[in-house]
Design a protein around this motif. Structure first.
Motif, mmCIF file in Angstrom:
data_model
loop_
_atom_site.group_PDB
_atom_site.id
_atom_site.type_symbol
_atom_site.label_atom_id
_atom_site.label_comp_id
_atom_site.label_asym_id
_atom_site.label_seq_id
_atom_site.Cartn_x
_atom_site.Cartn_y
_atom_site.Cartn_z
ATOM 1 N N LYS A 71 0.827 -1.213 0.000
ATOM 2 C CA LYS A 71 0.000 0.000 0.000
ATOM 3 C C LYS A 71 0.860 1.261 0.000
ATOM 4 N N ILE B 59 -6.780 2.253 0.040
ATOM 5 C CA ILE B 59 -6.413 1.099 -0.803
ATOM 6 C C ILE B 59 -6.824 -0.215 -0.133
ATOM 7 N N ILE C 6 -6.370 -4.363 -0.821
ATOM 8 C CA ILE C 6 -5.684 -5.361 -1.648
ATOM 9 C C ILE C 6 -6.455 -6.671 -1.553
ATOM 10 N N VAL D 115 -6.821 -4.750 -6.689
ATOM 11 C CA VAL D 115 -6.800 -3.582 -5.803
ATOM 12 C C VAL D 115 -8.110 -2.820 -5.945
ATOM 13 N N TYR E 50 -9.623 1.007 -4.946
ATOM 14 C CA TYR E 50 -9.357 2.346 -4.415
ATOM 15 C C TYR E 50 -10.705 2.955 -4.063
#
Ligand SMILES: Cc1ncc(COP(=O)(O)O)c(C=O)c1O
Length: 342
Positions: A55, A69, A71, A216, A218
């Protein structure tokens, strides 16, 4: 007005998440006897549940903060978790624009959610007029926007996507798996502006790490918190995190490969245009081309016999095949095979 509490499933809103050993103690120490790990071996320790090293690197590259973020174990996990966070099984609905990436449908089915599929029109763009009733339907909790879209390859009009984000009271997930091959801007820079926006990207395409399974998301801190509560505690393995970190340290190599793929995309397009049985090559912002041929089934089988595998999309878009841009040699092998088709 968008209210996160209103669209999140009650049980998720009230969930007490699992707290792992590595969540409870994050510092450095000499002796770790807290996670029932085996003291012997190379991979004996659990991975960082928050993947903080990744990150920190990504935050700099993408100009966001680490607490924007998430993951995931591939972007497929980002998609699946969205259903589990926002959609009550058997009650709520989600919407996408077809033809598009098949996993929205499968993930919806697994979670017992109806997925409304609105056809794309006019060179695969969104039909905003027909969308309006769904934007106002309180049972529609998620809209998936795949841009650049798979399998059509085009980016969806930015104004249309913004209209949806602004006029929908659920969550909009923009799947930007192919954005690094596009000349258009990512929606990442809008995550501070819109409380209902999730932008999904992946290490599987431009980063060349499909085998690693890391995706990912966002988004803002409030949605991120929900993702973190619902995800399995150690959802990205030590090996996978290391592979991503290595790639993040060699960002310039990734950029070089993207440039080569983009050059090859235009070369492949030119070469395909000279083949008689190719009728149309659609514009592409991705690492593949959608191509209309005389007979997609025949072309597909013919290429298989010559050990060249493409994707037959005939069932989705009449007589269309989807060709991933390969190395110059691989693309040439495809062209040579296609030239000889009778
Ligand atoms: C639009 C789109 N999103 C997501 C994915 C899957 O990404 P991941 O490998 O991160 O699960 C794909 C894979 O083909 C895709 O086409």
């Amino acid at each position: 007005m968008f209210s996160l509490e209103k669209i999140v499933r009650k049980n998720i809103w009230n969930l007490t998440p699992y707290s792992s050993a590595r969540d409870e103690f994050k510092g450095t120490a000499d002796v770790f006897l807290d996670a029932n790990e085996n003291p012997y071996g190379n991979l004996n320790r659990y991975p960082d549940p928050q993947q903080i090293k990744i990150k920190e690197k990504l935050a700099k590259i993408k100009n966001v903060s680490t607490d924007q973020i998430f993951i995931g174990n591939g972007s497929d996990e980002v998609i699946d978790l969205a259903f589990r966070i926002f959609c009550e099984p058997g009650v709520d609905k989600a919407l996408t624009f077809s033809p598009t990436y098949g996993m929205y449908d499968v993930s919806a089915d697994i979670n017992n959610i109806e997925l409304i599929k609105q056809p794309l029109i006019n060179d695969f763009q969104i039909n905003l007029n027909q969308l309006q009733p769904y934007l106002d339907d309180p049972l529609v909790k998620i809209i998936f926007v795949c841009s650049p879209n798979n399998p059509t390859g085009n980016t969806l009009n930015t104004d249309d996507v913004e209209y949806i984000i602004e006029n929908f009271e659920g969550v909009v997930i923009i799947d930007e798996a192919y954005i690094d091959f596009s000349s258009k801007k990512s929606f990442i820079e809008k995550i501070n502006e819109y409380p209902n926006l999730i932008v999904s990207q992946t290490f599987s395409k431009a980063w060349g790490l499909a085998g690693v399974r890391v995706g990912v998301a966002y988004t803002n801190n409030a949605i991120l918190d929900l993702y973190n509560r619902v995800k399995p505690p150690y959802n990205v393995s030590v090996l996978n995190q290391d592979a991503v970190l290595e790639s993040l340290h060699n960002f310039s190599d990734v950029q070089k490969n993207i440039d080569i793929i983009l050059e090859e995309r235009s070369r492949l397009k030119q070469r395909l245009a000279s083949i008689k049985k190719v009728n149309k090559i659609y514009p592409s912002d991705a690492n593949f081309l959608l191509v209309n041929v005389d007979d997609a089934d025949k072309t597909y089988n013919y290429l298989i016999e010559r050990k060249v595998i493409i994707r037959n999309r005939n069932k989705v878009i009449n007589n269309c095949i989807r060709i991933t841009v390969g190395t110059p040699e691989e693309n040439e092998r495809l062209i040579e095979a296609l030239k000889n088709i009778s």
